[in-house]
Design a protein around this motif. Structure first.
Motif, short mmCIF file in Angstrom:
data_model
loop_
_atom_site.label_atom_id
_atom_site.label_comp_id
_atom_site.label_asym_id
_atom_site.label_seq_id
_atom_site.Cartn_x
_atom_site.Cartn_y
_atom_site.Cartn_z
N ALA A 170 -1.45 -12.03 -1.15
CA ALA A 170 -0.81 -13.17 -1.83
C ALA A 170 -1.80 -13.89 -2.75
CB ALA A 170 -0.24 -14.15 -0.81
N ARG A 171 -3.10 -13.81 -2.40
CA ARG A 171 -4.11 -14.45 -3.26
C ARG A 171 -4.53 -13.53 -4.40
NH1 ARG A 171 -7.17 -16.47 1.44
NH2 ARG A 171 -8.73 -14.89 1.08
N GLY A 172 -3.89 -12.36 -4.47
CA GLY A 172 -4.19 -11.44 -5.56
C GLY A 172 -5.29 -10.45 -5.23
N GLY A 173 -5.76 -10.44 -3.99
CA GLY A 173 -6.82 -9.52 -3.59
C GLY A 173 -6.27 -8.18 -3.13
N SER A 174 -7.16 -7.23 -2.89
CA SER A 174 -6.69 -5.96 -2.34
C SER A 174 -7.23 -5.83 -0.93
CB SER A 174 -7.15 -4.78 -3.21
OG SER A 174 -8.54 -4.73 -3.19
N ALA A 175 -6.45 -5.19 -0.08
CA ALA A 175 -6.83 -5.12 1.33
C ALA A 175 -6.26 -3.87 1.97
CB ALA A 175 -6.30 -6.36 2.05
N ASN A 176 -6.91 -3.47 3.07
CA ASN A 176 -6.44 -2.32 3.82
C ASN A 176 -6.09 -2.81 5.23
OD1 ASN A 176 -7.03 -0.21 5.94
ND2 ASN A 176 -7.05 1.06 4.10
N TYR A 177 -4.83 -2.63 5.62
CA TYR A 177 -4.36 -3.18 6.89
C TYR A 177 -5.18 -2.66 8.07
CZ TYR A 177 -1.61 -3.63 11.12
OH TYR A 177 -1.23 -3.87 12.41
N HIS A 178 -5.44 -1.36 8.12
CA HIS A 178 -6.13 -0.77 9.28
C HIS A 178 -7.57 -1.28 9.38
CE1 HIS A 178 -2.78 1.64 10.51
NE2 HIS A 178 -2.58 1.93 9.24
N ASP A 179 -8.17 -1.48 8.22
CA ASP A 179 -9.51 -2.02 8.16
C ASP A 179 -9.52 -3.46 8.70
OD1 ASP A 179 -12.18 -1.91 7.36
OD2 ASP A 179 -11.72 -3.03 5.52
N ILE A 180 -8.55 -4.25 8.26
CA ILE A 180 -8.46 -5.64 8.72
C ILE A 180 -8.22 -5.68 10.23
CG2 ILE A 180 -7.07 -7.76 8.60
CD1 ILE A 180 -6.60 -7.15 5.66
N LEU A 181 -7.34 -4.82 10.70
CA LEU A 181 -7.04 -4.78 12.14
C LEU A 181 -8.30 -4.49 12.95
CD1 LEU A 181 -5.03 -4.80 14.52
CD2 LEU A 181 -4.59 -2.38 14.05
#
Ligand code: CDP
Length: 227
Positions: A170-181
């Motif tokens: 939502a802030r315009g960044g990119s992310a990987n769900y599994h990495d965050i988990l």
């Protein structure tokens, strides 16, 4: 809402990305209280140490840094998604506290006894003034054990990782769900197994599981506890 018998010192604890900041800020705004996010102080010390190229395993040096750092967490001055402003020696580092490097190292820094002593002292001084919603890991257990209301916000690691993922996107960044988990699970592991002030539910805290609750529903439950 009338102010009679309303809890003045409200502690909200819980694991990473459990919604403490979102719910805590809304609650503080609804009650006209100060919102204080203690995690930002640990993040600020971590950012400072990284910025100074310090060895994060050097407990004595990091502790000395925490003791002399001039960290201010104050109400947000901008409507850019921040819940508070964070200043270090007058410099606005609010968004720097969210950097992946800070997030990856903050649990190591926050496990140091001397770091916790220095920051808890400041948190306690601010918290004791009352009319405050203070959020963190050890607010109800260590920082403000006499808080009028203690809430422990919980959710599954998967749900929390999803929320953090949505927040970054939502802030315009990119992310990987599994990495965050994986990172959320690792941070919880370190936070809940450290010797000093580990993340745990205070015996007199009210636990709210938010997996199946929307932000509005969680907020309503928390607000109802203040009436
Ligand atoms: O926002 P999120 O829940 O991901 O983290 P935070 O509340 O900003 O806290 C960042 C880190 O600071 C935690 O993972 C803990 O290691 C540490 N922390 C702590 O030890 N004690 C507190 N009262 C608050 C945060």
């Amino acid at each position: 809402m009338t102010s009679s018998n309303r809890p003045s010192i409200i502690a909200i604890d819980g694991p990473a990305a459990s919604g403490k900041s979102t719910i805590g800020l809304r609650l503080a705004n609804a009650l006209g209280y100060l919102f204080f996010d203690t995690g930002l102080m640990y993040r600020a010390v971590t950012w400072l140490a990284l910025d100074h190229d310090m060895n994060l395993r050097d407990e004595a040096a990091i502790t000395a840094l925490a003791e002399r750092a001039q960290i201010d967490v104050v109400p947000a001055s901008k409507a850019d998604g921040r819940a508070c402003d964070v200043f270090v020696a007058g410099k606005d580092i609010t968004w720097e506290t969210r950097l992946p490097d800070v997030e990856a190292n903050v649990s190591v820094v926050s496990a140091y006894r001397g770091v916790r002593a220095a920051l808890s002292r400041q948190q306690r001084r601010i918290g004791k003034r009352g009319q405050i919603v203070m959020v963190g890991r050890d607010i109800g257990t260590v920082v403000l054990p006499d808080a009028d209301l203690k809430i422990y916000l919980d959710a599954s690691a998967e749900e929390r990782a999803k929320r953090r993922y949505d927040e970054i996107v939502a802030r315009g960044g990119s992310a990987n769900y599994h990495d965050i988990l994986a990172k959320v699970i690792e941070r919880d592991r370190i936070d809940s197994t450290r010797d000093v002030a580990p993340l745990k539910t205070a015996s007199d805290a009210i636990v709210i599981h938010t997996d199946k609750l929307s932000v509005d529903e969680s907020f309503e439950q928390v607000l109802a506890l203040c009436k």
